[in-house]
Design an enzyme around this catalytic site. Sequence first.
Site, PDB file in Angstrom:
ATOM      1  N   LEU A 150       0.688  -1.257   0.129  1.00 35.60           N
ATOM      2  CA  LEU A 150      -0.057   0.094  -0.045  1.00 35.60           C
ATOM      3  C   LEU A 150       0.868   1.314  -0.036  1.00 35.60           C
ATOM      4  O   LEU A 150       2.076   1.063   0.347  1.00 35.60           O
ATOM      5  CB  LEU A 150      -0.987   0.021   1.338  1.00 35.60           C
ATOM      6  CG  LEU A 150      -1.969  -1.145   1.312  1.00 35.60           C
ATOM      7  CD1 LEU A 150      -2.665  -0.895   2.597  1.00 35.60           C
ATOM      8  CD2 LEU A 150      -2.893  -1.125   0.371  1.00 35.60           C
ATOM      9  N   ASP A 151       0.445   2.429  -0.614  1.00 36.44           N
ATOM     10  CA  ASP A 151       0.966   3.617  -0.524  1.00 36.44           C
ATOM     11  C   ASP A 151       1.122   3.969   0.952  1.00 36.44           C
ATOM     12  O   ASP A 151       0.583   3.585   1.849  1.00 36.44           O
ATOM     13  CB  ASP A 151       0.216   4.469  -1.169  1.00 36.44           C
ATOM     14  CG  ASP A 151      -0.111   4.276  -2.596  1.00 36.44           C
ATOM     15  OD1 ASP A 151       0.910   3.517  -3.122  1.00 36.44           O
ATOM     16  OD2 ASP A 151      -0.892   5.069  -3.457  1.00 36.44           O
ATOM     17  N   ARG A 152       2.218   5.015   1.060  1.00 36.11           N
ATOM     18  CA  ARG A 152       2.332   5.477   2.581  1.00 36.11           C
ATOM     19  C   ARG A 152       1.059   6.022   2.998  1.00 36.11           C
ATOM     20  O   ARG A 152       0.612   5.864   4.244  1.00 36.11           O
ATOM     21  CB  ARG A 152       3.406   6.476   2.557  1.00 36.11           C
ATOM     22  CG  ARG A 152       3.781   7.066   3.855  1.00 36.11           C
ATOM     23  CD  ARG A 152       4.668   7.959   4.014  1.00 36.11           C
ATOM     24  NE  ARG A 152       4.543   9.288   3.148  1.00 36.11           N
ATOM     25  CZ  ARG A 152       4.098  10.450   3.824  1.00 36.11           C
ATOM     26  NH1 ARG A 152       3.624  10.275   4.859  1.00 36.11           N
ATOM     27  NH2 ARG A 152       3.641  11.478   2.903  1.00 36.11           N
ATOM     28  N   THR A 172      -1.986   5.466   2.200  1.00 33.59           N
ATOM     29  CA  THR A 172      -3.229   4.445   2.257  1.00 33.59           C
ATOM     30  C   THR A 172      -3.220   3.626   3.584  1.00 33.59           C
ATOM     31  O   THR A 172      -2.165   2.982   3.859  1.00 33.59           O
ATOM     32  CB  THR A 172      -3.265   3.570   1.175  1.00 33.59           C
ATOM     33  OG1 THR A 172      -3.162   4.382  -0.108  1.00 33.59           O
ATOM     34  CG2 THR A 172      -4.423   2.616   1.119  1.00 33.59           C
ATOM     35  N   HIS A 180      -0.265   3.733  -7.635  1.00 33.21           N
ATOM     36  CA  HIS A 180      -1.358   4.765  -7.508  1.00 33.21           C
ATOM     37  C   HIS A 180      -2.686   4.476  -8.203  1.00 33.21           C
ATOM     38  O   HIS A 180      -3.136   5.473  -8.671  1.00 33.21           O
ATOM     39  CB  HIS A 180      -0.718   6.362  -7.681  1.00 33.21           C
ATOM     40  CG  HIS A 180       0.403   6.726  -6.973  1.00 33.21           C
ATOM     41  ND1 HIS A 180       0.902   8.092  -6.950  1.00 33.21           N
ATOM     42  CD2 HIS A 180       0.901   6.221  -5.765  1.00 33.21           C
ATOM     43  CE1 HIS A 180       1.881   7.904  -6.181  1.00 33.21           C
ATOM     44  NE2 HIS A 180       1.796   7.081  -5.183  1.00 33.21           N
TER      45      HIS A 180
END
Length: 298
Positions: free
Chosen positions: A134-136, A138, A231
């Site tokens: 996951l993105d930072r 999220t 993303h």
Amino acid sequence: MEKKLKGKARGEELLYDFLAENMGLTKRQISRAKFCTDGICVNGRQARVTTMLKAGDSVEIKLEDAVTQSGHLVPYAGKPDILYEDEDLLVVNKPEGLVVHPSHGHYSDSLANMLVQYFLEKSEQVKIRCVGRLDRETSGIVLFAKNRAAAGRLARQREQGQLRKEYLALVHGVPDQSRGSINTGITKVPGSLMKMMASETGKHAVTHYTVQETFGGFSALQITLETGRTHQIRVHMASTGHPLLGDKIYGAECGGMERAALHAYKVKLMQPFSGEKICIKAEIPEDMKRKMNQSVAK
């Protein structure tokens, strides 16, 4: 962490065929085990893959040694929110703002570093293998495999659509359709280190969404992915004119959120060896819950 599989022959059969067909092992896994001490055993004794099995023979194969661990990662004190754990899997609820793996500016304070400390405290030697990150910004579910074989089987589940994550996103406005799909490629923005953009010539990417609820000026969407591009959800929703609230990279206004309003709240998969169906949920984080509750109150 050591991982062994056991099976019992039902009739005459070549050992190699039994490992491949009955135990579901790949050619590479069988080849790797051949060169390990006691890597492949029949009735407790090391055996060649050309051995002919008889009904009732006990077969055991070692898929990973007990001494494997993520030696390159520095332990980081912290308490991971463990949602599920067994001998092959670990499912963690990641808070927003925490990176999954060491990266620029976060070499020793990632979720992976935290899990190294977690396993040290349990006196377990486990190599960290993330299955989808996951993105930072999220929050939500991150899945880890505790051995190489489990990681491979989970990767195949993801490719075949058996492992599926569901996300909750808060987006600006209300989509024209209550449900839909976005099938547009994604590629890097020229000259940018991290920003992506929707492009017909980019890598194939498919996002499915369903409007769960509408509020004053924004909507809550349930989202699933067919692909896992960088993303992806943020880029696809922005391309439709409905960027995520708080998305400073792809959105126009914060909408009262300090980060991109995206949470991985559910994962469905099969236990890689038993085949048991597993469904795990992560509670909606306070910042997203608060945003929705404030709008309902108005």
